[in-house]
Design a protein around this motif. Sequence first.
Motif: not given
Length: 333
Positions: A4-14, A158-163, A202-208
């Motif tokens: 994943a690119r670094a633009s997702n604050p919640y999840h990075s992975g394949p 994936l990603g909801n834990d970071a929130i 407004m800026n995290d749609r579908s990132m988790a």
Amino acid sequence: MALARASNPYHSGPLSDHFDGTRFFNPDGSDPKGFGDLLRWQLGGGKAKWPDQVRSPHAPARPEPRVEGAALRITMVGHATLLIQTAGLNILTDPVWSERASPVSFAGPRRVTPPGIGFEDLPKIDLVLLSHNHYDHLDVATLKRLQQAHDPLVITPLGNDAIVRSEVPGMRFATGDWGDVRHAGPLAVHFEPCHHWSARGMNDRSMALWAAFVVEGPAGKLLHVGDTGFDGGRPYRGVREKHGDLRAAILPVGAYEPRWFMKDQHQNPQEAIEGLLLCGARWAVGHHWGTFQLTNEGRDAPPAVLHAALEAKGLGRERFRPLSPGEAWDIPD
């Protein structure tokens, strides 16, 4: 393997068939509507008037400390929050005890019906199934209370834990992707696809990620869906192909009008019945209605529409019950 690119604050992975490196998506499915459609809906009228407050005849419930072995008891708290008791474990789904389903305490959908179980009357909570991050499902204030009082394990996509971690640093998590399995005592919790989306701002749609769960244990198999569009029945057919017949399913039946706006992400009662038949569950609990007014239909419309649709299908009301807050059901074996 691409990452994943670094633009997702919640999840990075394949990268995968439902993750493009920044956002998750529904393969061959529909994207959520845009801001223009949101304005069209909000300015279009047609929203039913809900009462300011409704008292459930079943509340407040005071659950037993444990339900052992192959017994399966489900108690409605409200909206998508239910207490599942089986195999000596107590499980909460998408726990929300706050007065509003909103990022702020002074605005947003207000609770119409009090929780069917008072927070202080909860038995010891072992597990939380957290399906996705919309505010009517992921309530940080409630999760903080649960962590302090019960220290449950939170099983979430994936990603909801970071929130949650930033505000509840001591919370314990087991995260997973679609197709993964996590274990808790005698239970196996399977992450299954459903058709939805996620956002906290407004800026995290579908990132988790979002998911349904199949809970497998001594009571058999139980499908829990927090939110989903019907998506031609694909989520339900996939569950049956993988898991066979189910003892029960917990399915959303509300927040479905107007259909032109909600259809892709929220099934209606008729589609929920089709889902029940497709997944092969013997019994079903209807949720996601009557607590927070999120959409246009009246407060009591979902159970009324569900009952009429069951009758039209030649199915008894006892097979698919839209539980009210505080109402408990010992699911037949």
